[in-house]
Design an enzyme around this catalytic site. Structure first.
Site, mmCIF file in Angstrom:
data_model
loop_
_atom_site.group_PDB
_atom_site.id
_atom_site.type_symbol
_atom_site.label_atom_id
_atom_site.label_comp_id
_atom_site.label_asym_id
_atom_site.label_seq_id
_atom_site.Cartn_x
_atom_site.Cartn_y
_atom_site.Cartn_z
ATOM 1 C CD GLN A 1 -2.550 1.174 2.815
ATOM 2 O OE1 GLN A 1 -1.827 0.495 3.746
ATOM 3 N NE2 GLN A 1 -3.652 1.691 2.675
ATOM 4 C CB SER B 1 1.541 6.686 4.905
ATOM 5 O OG SER B 1 0.198 6.161 5.361
ATOM 6 C CB SER C 1 3.492 -2.863 5.644
ATOM 7 O OG SER C 1 3.045 -1.851 6.596
ATOM 8 C CD GLU D 1 -5.358 -0.893 6.189
ATOM 9 O OE1 GLU D 1 -5.682 0.094 5.327
ATOM 10 O OE2 GLU D 1 -4.247 -0.726 6.664
ATOM 11 C CD GLU E 1 -6.067 9.559 18.728
ATOM 12 O OE1 GLU E 1 -5.874 8.919 17.780
ATOM 13 O OE2 GLU E 1 -5.841 9.203 19.827
#
Ligand SMILES: Cc1cc2nc3c(=O)[nH]c(=O)nc-3n(C[C@H](O)[C@H](O)[C@H](O)COP(=O)(O)OP(=O)(O)OC[C@H]3O[C@@H](n4cnc5c(N)ncnc54)[C@H](O)[C@@H]3O)c2cc1C
Length: 405
Positions: free
Chosen positions: A129, A132, A168, A251, A376
Site C-alpha cells: 500500500q 502514507s 509495509s 482494510e 482518533e
C-alpha cells in the site's frame, strides 16, 4: 443471517474442517519463531495457492476471476475453521486480497480484474500500500506525490514523482496501489487518482526502515520519474479518493479479525483466569463479561459487513467500528494476559508458543491502533458519518491544493 448450519452448510463445514486438518499444519507459524522473510513468503504463497486450488481462497468472488461464487455464510464458516490454525495469511496476502482487489472490483474494469485478480488469488502477486507520506498520514488527502500525463513513445501513461513512507512489505511486493495527485489546482480530495504500480519499474527505490527489533517490516519508497501506463489507472482521473476509501474500508473490516492472535478467544481467556483463581473477583468478571460481549458483537458485525459486501452494497464509515473495537480490545486483553502471567510474563523460553503469542499481541496492538487510521480518526468518522454529529472545522477542504501553504 442464520448462524445455525443448515445441512448444506454443515457439509461445507465438515469438508473444510477435514481439508484444513490435512493441509494447515504443514504451513502453520510458531509464535516466537522468527522465520527469514523468504521462508515466510514461501509459506504464505503456498497456503494461498492451496486454498485457491481447493476453492477456499476467494469464496465470495465471482467464478470468472477464480472465486467460488459462494455465500457469505460459507465465508464465515471457512474463516471460523481456519481460525483454529495459525496459518500465514500475512500482510502481503491481505493487502492483495482485502485491499487491492476490492478496489479493482469497485472501481476498475473487467480487463483489470482479469489481469490482477487470478494471480493475486493464487499467491503469485503480492501487494503493498503506497498511501502514507511524510506529510500525509491521518490527513491522507494531503498527498504530494505527483502524477503527470506522459507518453513513453509507445503508450499513454503517467510519470510519478514523490515519496511514500511506512510502506509495509514493499521490499517484497510485486505490485503496489498508489494514491497520487493528478490535478493540484483542485481542492485536495478532488485532484487525486489511483494507480497500480509494478514495483520493479525503473525509478522505484525501496529503502527498508530498521526497527528496534532488528527487523524491517516497513519502508520508505522513493519514486523518481516512474512510468505507469494509463491502463493501470483504476477509476477515472480524479476519482482517487473514492478508490482509497474503498481500500481503507476493506482494510478496516479485514483487520477487525486477526485469526492468528485469537488464543482461544475470550473463552480461552476465561479459562486462564479460572486457572489463576481470580474468577470469583467481581472486577475480573466484569472485564471478562465486557470483552466477551464485544467479541460476540464483532463477530456478528463482521458477518453483516461480509454479507453487505457480497451483495455489492457500499459500506461506509461504520467499517471503522470493526478495527477500533478490535484493536482496543486486543490491547486490553493482552495486557490482562500479561498480568495473569505475573513475573512469568517477563521472559519466554524458546518454544513457549503461548507466551510468545501474548507478547506479540501486546506489542502489535499498539501499532494496530495507528495502522489503517488511528483511533482518533476512526472516532471522528463514526461521530460525523455514522452518528451525524457536527463535523470538525476543515478550513482547507474547498481550497485548491496548490493554494494551501
Ligand atoms: C504497523 C503500521 C503499518 C502501516 N503500514 C502502512 C502501509 O503499508 N502503507 C501506508 O501507506 N501506510 C502505512 N502505515 C501508516 C499509517 O497509515 C499512518 O501511520 C496513520 O494513518 C497515521 O498517520 P501518521 O503516522 O502520519 O500520524 P499523524 O497523522 O501525524 O497523527 C499523529 C497523531 O495526531 C492525531 N491526529 C491527527 N489528526 C487528527 C485529527 N484531525 N483529530 C484528532 N487527532 C488527530 C493522530 O490520531 C495521531 O495520534 C502504517 C502504520 C503502522 C503503524
Amino acid at each position: 443471517m442464520d448462524f445455525l448450519d443448515d445441512p448444506a452448510e454443515a457439509d461445507f463445514r465438515t469438508n473444510a474442517k477435514a481439508w484444513l486438518a490435512a493441509r494447515a499444519p504443514a504451513v502453520e507459524l510458531v509464535p516466537g519463531q522468527s522465520l527469514p522473510d523468504d521462508e515466510l513468503i514461501a509459506r504464505a504463497r503456498a497456503w494461498q495457492q492451496a486454498k485457491a486450488a481447493e476453492g477456499y481462497g476467494a469464496i465470495l468472488w465471482p467464478a470468472d476471476i477464480g472465486g467460488r461464487a459462494g455465500t457469505p455464510i460459507e465465508q464465515v464458516i471457512f474463516d471460523e475453521e481456519e481460525n483454529h490454525y495459525r496459518v500465514p495469511t500475512g500482510p502481503f496476502v491481505r493487502m492483495g486480497m482485502h485491499m487491492a482487489i476490492p478496489s479493482i472490483l469497485g472501481h476498475g474494469t473487467h480487463e483489470q480484474l482479469q489481469r490482477f485478480a487470478p494471480p493475486t488469488l493464487r499467491g503469485e502477486m503480492f501487494w503493498c500500500q503506497l498511501f502514507s507520506e511524510p506529510g500525509a498520514g491521518s490527513d491522507l488527502a494531503a498527498v504530494r506525490t505527483r502524477a503527470v500525463r506522459h507518453n513513453d513513445g509507445q503508450r499513454d501513461g503517467w510519470l510519478i514523482n514523490g515519496q511514500k513512507v511506512w510502506s509495509s512489505w514493499a521490499h517484497h511486493a510485486d505490485y503496489g496501489f498508489l494514491l497520487a495527485r493528478t490535478d493540484p489546482t483542485l481542492p485536495k480530495h478532488k485532484g487525486l487518482s489511483f494507480f497500480l504500480i509494478d514495483m520493479r519499474s525503473p525509478g522505484i527505490e525501496v529503502r527498508p526502515i530498521r526497527q528496534i527489533s532488528g527487523q524491517s517490516d516497513f519502508n520508505e519508497t522513493f519514486l523518481t520519474d516512474v512510468f505507469v501506463p494509463d491502463e493501470d489507472r483504476i477509476g477515472a482521473e480524479g476519482d482517487g479518493w473514492a478508490c482509497a476509501m474503498t481500500v481503507l474500508t476493506s482494510e478496516r473490516i479485514a483487520s477487525g479479525t486477526e485469526p492468528e492472535r485469537s488464543l482461544g478467544g475470550i473463552r480461552g481467556l476465561i479459562g486462564r483466569a479460572a486457572d489463576a483463581g481470580i474468577l470469583d473477583s467481581s472486577a475480573a468478571q466484569e472485564r471478562l463479561a465486557r470483552w466477551y460481549t464485544r467479541e460476540q458483537g464483532l463477530k456478528y458485525f463482521h458477518s453483516r459487513m461480509v454479507t453487505k459486501l457480497s451483495k455489492g452494497q457500499v459500506i461506509g464509515a461504520e467499517a471503522s467500528l470493526s478495527k477500533l473495537v478490535y484493536a482496543t480490545m486486543l490491547q486490553e486483553v493482552s495486557a490482562f494476559d500479561m498480568d495473569l502471567l505475573g513475573y512469568a510474563g517477563c521472559v519466554a523460553e524458546e518454544g513457549d508458543r503461548f507466551r510468545h503469542q501474548v507478547f506479540d499481541n501486546y506489542y502489535w496492538s499498539s501499532a494496530m491502533r495507528i495502522a489503517g487510521g488511528t483511533d482518533e480518526i476512526l472516532r471522528n468518522q463514526i461521530a460525523e458519518r455514522v452518528l451525524s454529529l457536527p463535523g470538525e472545522p476543515r478550513l482547507d477542504k474547498d481550497v485548491p491544493f496548490d493554494q494551501l501553504s
